[in-house]
Design a protein around this motif. Sequence first.
Motif, PDB file in Angstrom:
ATOM      1  N   LEU A 156     -50.734 -11.551   2.259  1.00  0.00           N
ATOM      2  CA  LEU A 156     -50.523 -12.951   1.887  1.00  0.00           C
ATOM      3  C   LEU A 156     -51.723 -13.816   2.296  1.00  0.00           C
ATOM      4  CD1 LEU A 156     -46.775 -13.275   2.946  1.00  0.00           C
ATOM      5  CD2 LEU A 156     -47.646 -13.420   0.599  1.00  0.00           C
ATOM      6  N   LEU A 157     -52.293 -13.534   3.442  1.00  0.00           N
ATOM      7  CA  LEU A 157     -53.444 -14.311   3.921  1.00  0.00           C
ATOM      8  C   LEU A 157     -54.690 -13.999   3.100  1.00  0.00           C
ATOM      9  CD1 LEU A 157     -52.758 -13.985   7.735  1.00  0.00           C
ATOM     10  CD2 LEU A 157     -52.711 -16.101   6.415  1.00  0.00           C
ATOM     11  N   ARG A 158     -54.818 -12.750   2.657  1.00  0.00           N
ATOM     12  CA  ARG A 158     -55.945 -12.402   1.789  1.00  0.00           C
ATOM     13  C   ARG A 158     -55.863 -13.190   0.483  1.00  0.00           C
ATOM     14  NH1 ARG A 158     -54.970  -7.188   0.706  1.00  0.00           N
ATOM     15  NH2 ARG A 158     -56.106  -6.426   2.530  1.00  0.00           N
ATOM     16  N   ALA A 159     -54.650 -13.341  -0.022  1.00  0.00           N
ATOM     17  CA  ALA A 159     -54.464 -14.101  -1.261  1.00  0.00           C
ATOM     18  C   ALA A 159     -54.774 -15.579  -1.072  1.00  0.00           C
ATOM     19  CB  ALA A 159     -53.034 -13.929  -1.764  1.00  0.00           C
ATOM     20  N   LYS A 160     -54.686 -16.052   0.171  1.00  0.00           N
ATOM     21  CA  LYS A 160     -54.994 -17.454   0.457  1.00  0.00           C
ATOM     22  C   LYS A 160     -56.476 -17.686   0.711  1.00  0.00           C
ATOM     23  CE  LYS A 160     -50.514 -18.917   2.278  1.00  0.00           C
ATOM     24  NZ  LYS A 160     -49.818 -19.561   3.418  1.00  0.00           N
ATOM     25  N   GLY A 161     -57.263 -16.631   0.699  1.00  0.00           N
ATOM     26  CA  GLY A 161     -58.703 -16.795   0.835  1.00  0.00           C
ATOM     27  C   GLY A 161     -59.282 -16.349   2.158  1.00  0.00           C
ATOM     28  N   TYR A 162     -58.484 -15.776   3.025  1.00  0.00           N
ATOM     29  CA  TYR A 162     -59.014 -15.270   4.287  1.00  0.00           C
ATOM     30  C   TYR A 162     -59.660 -13.905   4.077  1.00  0.00           C
ATOM     31  CZ  TYR A 162     -56.491 -18.856   6.931  1.00  0.00           C
ATOM     32  OH  TYR A 162     -56.035 -20.050   7.450  1.00  0.00           O
TER      33      TYR A 162
ATOM     34  N   ASP B  53     -43.962 -16.694   3.112  1.00  0.00           N
ATOM     35  CA  ASP B  53     -43.778 -15.605   2.148  1.00  0.00           C
ATOM     36  C   ASP B  53     -42.879 -16.128   1.035  1.00  0.00           C
ATOM     37  OD1 ASP B  53     -43.270 -13.335   0.721  1.00  0.00           O
ATOM     38  OD2 ASP B  53     -42.738 -12.090   2.452  1.00  0.00           O
ATOM     39  N   PRO B  54     -43.457 -16.713  -0.027  1.00  0.00           N
ATOM     40  CA  PRO B  54     -42.642 -17.348  -1.071  1.00  0.00           C
ATOM     41  C   PRO B  54     -41.789 -16.363  -1.863  1.00  0.00           C
ATOM     42  CG  PRO B  54     -44.958 -17.286  -1.703  1.00  0.00           C
ATOM     43  CD  PRO B  54     -44.898 -16.831  -0.279  1.00  0.00           C
ATOM     44  N   VAL B  55     -42.244 -15.141  -2.006  1.00  0.00           N
ATOM     45  CA  VAL B  55     -41.482 -14.159  -2.769  1.00  0.00           C
ATOM     46  C   VAL B  55     -40.154 -13.849  -2.084  1.00  0.00           C
ATOM     47  CG1 VAL B  55     -41.447 -11.793  -3.646  1.00  0.00           C
ATOM     48  CG2 VAL B  55     -43.549 -13.163  -3.805  1.00  0.00           C
ATOM     49  N   ASN B  56     -40.225 -13.619  -0.783  1.00  0.00           N
ATOM     50  CA  ASN B  56     -39.018 -13.299  -0.015  1.00  0.00           C
ATOM     51  C   ASN B  56     -38.341 -14.530   0.564  1.00  0.00           C
ATOM     52  OD1 ASN B  56     -39.249 -10.427  -0.325  1.00  0.00           O
ATOM     53  ND2 ASN B  56     -40.940 -10.486   1.143  1.00  0.00           N
ATOM     54  N   ARG B  57     -38.911 -15.706   0.266  1.00  0.00           N
ATOM     55  CA  ARG B  57     -38.370 -16.979   0.740  1.00  0.00           C
ATOM     56  C   ARG B  57     -38.140 -16.972   2.256  1.00  0.00           C
ATOM     57  NH1 ARG B  57     -33.908 -18.609  -3.930  1.00  0.00           N
ATOM     58  NH2 ARG B  57     -35.384 -18.576  -5.699  1.00  0.00           N
ATOM     59  N   THR B  58     -39.173 -16.599   2.961  1.00  0.00           N
ATOM     60  CA  THR B  58     -39.093 -16.535   4.417  1.00  0.00           C
ATOM     61  C   THR B  58     -40.449 -16.863   5.017  1.00  0.00           C
ATOM     62  OG1 THR B  58     -38.411 -15.141   6.272  1.00  0.00           O
ATOM     63  CG2 THR B  58     -39.687 -14.087   4.544  1.00  0.00           C
ATOM     64  N   GLN B  59     -40.503 -16.891   6.339  1.00  0.00           N
ATOM     65  CA  GLN B  59     -41.744 -17.110   7.057  1.00  0.00           C
ATOM     66  C   GLN B  59     -41.972 -15.946   8.013  1.00  0.00           C
ATOM     67  OE1 GLN B  59     -41.176 -20.940   8.953  1.00  0.00           O
ATOM     68  NE2 GLN B  59     -42.085 -22.028   7.218  1.00  0.00           N
ATOM     69  N   ILE B  60     -43.207 -15.524   8.110  1.00  0.00           N
ATOM     70  CA  ILE B  60     -43.561 -14.432   9.012  1.00  0.00           C
ATOM     71  C   ILE B  60     -44.261 -15.037  10.227  1.00  0.00           C
ATOM     72  CG2 ILE B  60     -44.839 -12.278   9.287  1.00  0.00           C
ATOM     73  CD1 ILE B  60     -44.706 -11.922   6.264  1.00  0.00           C
ATOM     74  N   GLU B  61     -43.630 -14.868  11.383  1.00  0.00           N
ATOM     75  CA  GLU B  61     -44.218 -15.376  12.619  1.00  0.00           C
ATOM     76  C   GLU B  61     -45.177 -14.330  13.181  1.00  0.00           C
ATOM     77  OE1 GLU B  61     -43.664 -18.364  13.772  1.00  0.00           O
ATOM     78  OE2 GLU B  61     -42.018 -18.945  12.418  1.00  0.00           O
ATOM     79  N   ILE B  62     -46.411 -14.740  13.384  1.00  0.00           N
ATOM     80  CA  ILE B  62     -47.426 -13.851  13.944  1.00  0.00           C
ATOM     81  C   ILE B  62     -47.657 -14.258  15.398  1.00  0.00           C
ATOM     82  CG2 ILE B  62     -49.730 -12.873  13.688  1.00  0.00           C
ATOM     83  CD1 ILE B  62     -47.917 -12.357  11.318  1.00  0.00           C
TER      84      ILE B  62
END
Length: 489
Positions: free
Chosen positions: A444-450, A393-402
């Motif tokens: 975020l994943l939709r924006a990456k093409g998923y 998540d570049p906007v919030n400068r973090t990572q989302i663990e799924i």
Amino acid sequence: MDKPLRIFGRAREWDGLASFATRPTSAMRGGASLAVVSGRRRQGKSYLLQALAEASGGMYFAATEATEAESLRLFTEALARHTREFIETPFRDWNDAIAHMFRSFSDRPAVVVIDEFPFLSRTTPALPSIIQRELGPGGSGQASTARLVLCGSAMSVMGGLLAGQAPLRGRASLELVVQPFRHRESAEFWEITDPRLAALVHAVVGGTPAYRNEFTQGDAPTSVEDFDAWVVRTVLNPQTPLFREARYLLAEESAIRNPALYHSVLAAIAGGHNTNGGIANFIGRRADQITHPLNVLEDCALIAREPDMFRPGRARYRIVEPLITFYEAIMRKRWAELEIRRAEQVWATSRQTFLTQVVGPHLEALCRALALESGDQLFTEQPSEVGSGTVNDPVNRTQIEIDVVALSAQEANSPRRIVSLGEVKWGEVIGHPHLHRLMRARDLLRAKGYDTEATTLALYGGAGFTTELTAAAATDDRILLVGLDRLYS
């Protein structure tokens, strides 16, 4: 052959073995046939194969740790007892013994089980090649009706029998890995009906059948309130076999030459340092220095490498045997206290660690297994891959663990569909903040093409859900709530 009533579960395993044992020779390529049965210790392989030999009138031979000469003599005696044939001249070596064994069975399909095969191949490395030769053209197996079953618990050895350039590669008509019971089957085996108690017990002993009776003298917790006392009187009790079992599981693997290093690697994984770099930092080694121990532990089926679903090239490691996770996270650091019977004090100060480092990650693994096994009942389609993943998540400068990622099969010229994204919590009531994290990851994943058009946002909770979230899920079929009741239903 009907499965004996004394065998709990194992229906698929029995069907495979029975089909192998009774298939007419004319339906096969001709001659003797080979099966390889493997699995970690204490899973009931020997119990299953003894029942198979008994039901089919076959021969069962359990090898022991012995010299080549003694093993050969013991095998000869077992063969003579079964065939009631007087073997006048002792076999010179395994060449004679294997050839004679195949010639002894020529009139009807006959099961011949050689259990603990790694004990034999360790002292006679040529034994797999000898069996391969006799099964091949011109060998004694060509005119035999024997159904030879090789079984063993040394996973690195058994896995190598049919791999790569191994002599027996391509010779086996059955390859069976006997796995631990799955969580629902394990709960039934332990006669536990409370889903919360079942999950707690499974986080300690997993689905290994032997731990139910042999290792605990049949002691099972009667309720969630009895769970703490059960842990103290069984796994933390120096007088029970379960107390040292995790140590023995590692010591029994012949490929492990430096136990201290391997225990440190396992301790790192149990403590949440589950990436290559994290493990290396934890034990004070360079990343390239732990490649070999990780590979060995993976070959021994003690850990599993699970790729990140969204970051190719990155993977996490997970300990496969829950009892080892429990030992590394709880027992190993307090071993001296446990040996002088201070289990109550150790457990009182370690219980929170158990819930966060053991039960939490274990529930995540159970939920991933549920998504893969029952995805067609939970989601809009059955996923082809299930794992975990990390979303930047570049906007919030973090990572989302799924915790649970379910993907559809990749289709040519189409974006990869995300069937479901899931969050798992054991001791925390799940509410809208958890749902919003999944929504953010989906965007975020939709924006990456998923393709996230039909993605189900799944929330798996061990402590329940807020009233607001339950109401939201009732009106939105793309929000799925999975509690412990559903996990075990």
